[in-house]
Each structure stands twice: as structure tokens, then as C-alpha cells.
Design an enzyme around this catalytic site. Structure first.
Site, PDB file in Angstrom:
ATOM      1  CE  LYS A  13      45.557  32.139  45.119  1.00  0.00           C
ATOM      2  NZ  LYS A  13      44.188  32.707  45.185  1.00  0.00           N
ATOM      3  CB  SER A  29      39.491  29.751  42.730  1.00  0.00           C
ATOM      4  OG  SER A  29      39.141  30.480  43.876  1.00  0.00           O
ATOM      5  CG  ASP A  30      44.308  34.292  41.728  1.00  0.00           C
ATOM      6  OD1 ASP A  30      44.762  34.350  42.875  1.00  0.00           O
ATOM      7  OD2 ASP A  30      44.321  35.259  40.944  1.00  0.00           O
ATOM      8  CB  THR A  31      39.120  36.319  40.801  1.00  0.00           C
ATOM      9  OG1 THR A  31      38.408  35.145  41.204  1.00  0.00           O
ATOM     10  CG2 THR A  31      38.209  37.194  39.956  1.00  0.00           C
ATOM     11  N   GLY A  66      40.019  31.406  37.559  1.00  0.00           N
ATOM     12  CA  GLY A  66      40.594  30.105  37.264  1.00  0.00           C
ATOM     13  C   GLY A  66      40.458  29.225  38.485  1.00  0.00           C
TER      14      GLY A  66
END
Length: 146
Positions: A13, A29-31, A66
Site C-alpha cells: 500500500k 497498515s493492513d489487518t 502490519g
């Protein structure tokens, strides 16, 4: 490893934004949600959301977020992990939640800050904000070092 996936996605991203000025900092971020070694991504539709929530009902799952901090000259990747345990949901509760909150843009088909989290979380071991999608305590510490 599950914890590497959200870091990879957060970095990807970040790289989509190419032109950082010298004084800019980009945070992405990513979850992901992991239940019994299965990654539960965002649900495809109503039935998929119900299926995911039914699988997690009465069980614990892990939430990994992250985060990528990036400036023109530097990049830092971090991950936080939180364990969440849901109560046993009845079918009506799941149907109510998915119909009214439409969690189709959420990993694991739920937002901990929404109704499902308020009535369904028995305990959280780790950061509540990590489950929301940004582990602020970890980001704050890294920003101080960045």
C-alpha cells in the site's frame, strides 16, 4: 508466517504512493484475522460474513496488523498481534449484526468497536486498537525512534 502477510500488504500500500516530499511521512497498515491457522480475509458477501462469524463463535482468534512507516529515505515495518475470544453467538445475533452493520470491508467480518465487539468479545489479550486496525501504542513508539 501469518504475521508477515499484513506487513507485506502494508508495504505494498505504501509503495502505491510514489512521491513523498522530504518532510513527509506515510503510514499504511493492513489487518488479518487468523482462526485455527486459517486466514479470514474480508467477506465476499452476506453469507460469507455469517460463515466467518459462525466459525469464530465461542473461540479465540488472532488479529495481526502490519504497519509501514515510510519517508523518502527510510522505511520501517512493524506487526502487532492480539488474541480475541468471542462468546457463543446465536444465529439471530449474527444475522442482526451482518444485516445492520454490513462488515464486508473488515477482516474476519467484524469491527471490534461495533455491536459484535461490544456484545460478543469475552476477552482481549493485547491491544484493542490493533484489532481496530492500527496499533497506536506500537506506532507511537516507532515514530519516536523514526
Amino acid at each position: 508466517m501469518p504475521e508477515e502477510i499484513p506487513e507485506f500488504l502494508a508495504r505494498k500500500k505504501s509503495l502505491a504512493y510514489r512521491y513523498l516530499k522530504e518532510d513527509e511521512l506515510l503510514i499504511t497498515s493492513d489487518t488479518i484475522v487468523v482462526l485455527e491457522n486459517e486466514i479470514l480475509e474480508k467477506p465476499n458477501d452476506y453469507d460469507h460474513a455469517i460463515e466467518m462469524l459462525r466459525k469464530m463463535s465461542g473461540k479465540s482468534h488472532l488479529v495481526y496488523t502490519g504497519v509501514c512507516l515510510r519517508s523518502r529515505d527510510k522505511q520501517e515495518l512493524i506487526t502487532d498481534k492480539t488474541e480475541v475470544r468471542f462468546k457463543e453467538f446465536c444465529a439471530e445475533e449474527l444475522e442482526y449484526y451482518v444485516s445492520n452493520y454490513k462488515p464486508f470491508d473488515k477482516a474476519g467480518a467484524y469491527g471490534v468497536q461495533e455491536w459484535a465487539g461490544m456484545i460478543g468479545v469475552n476477552y482481549i489479550r493485547g491491544s484493542f486498537y490493533n484489532v481496530m486496525g492500527l496499533p497506536i501504542h506500537v506506532v507511537y513508539q516507532k515514530l519516536k525512534e523514526f
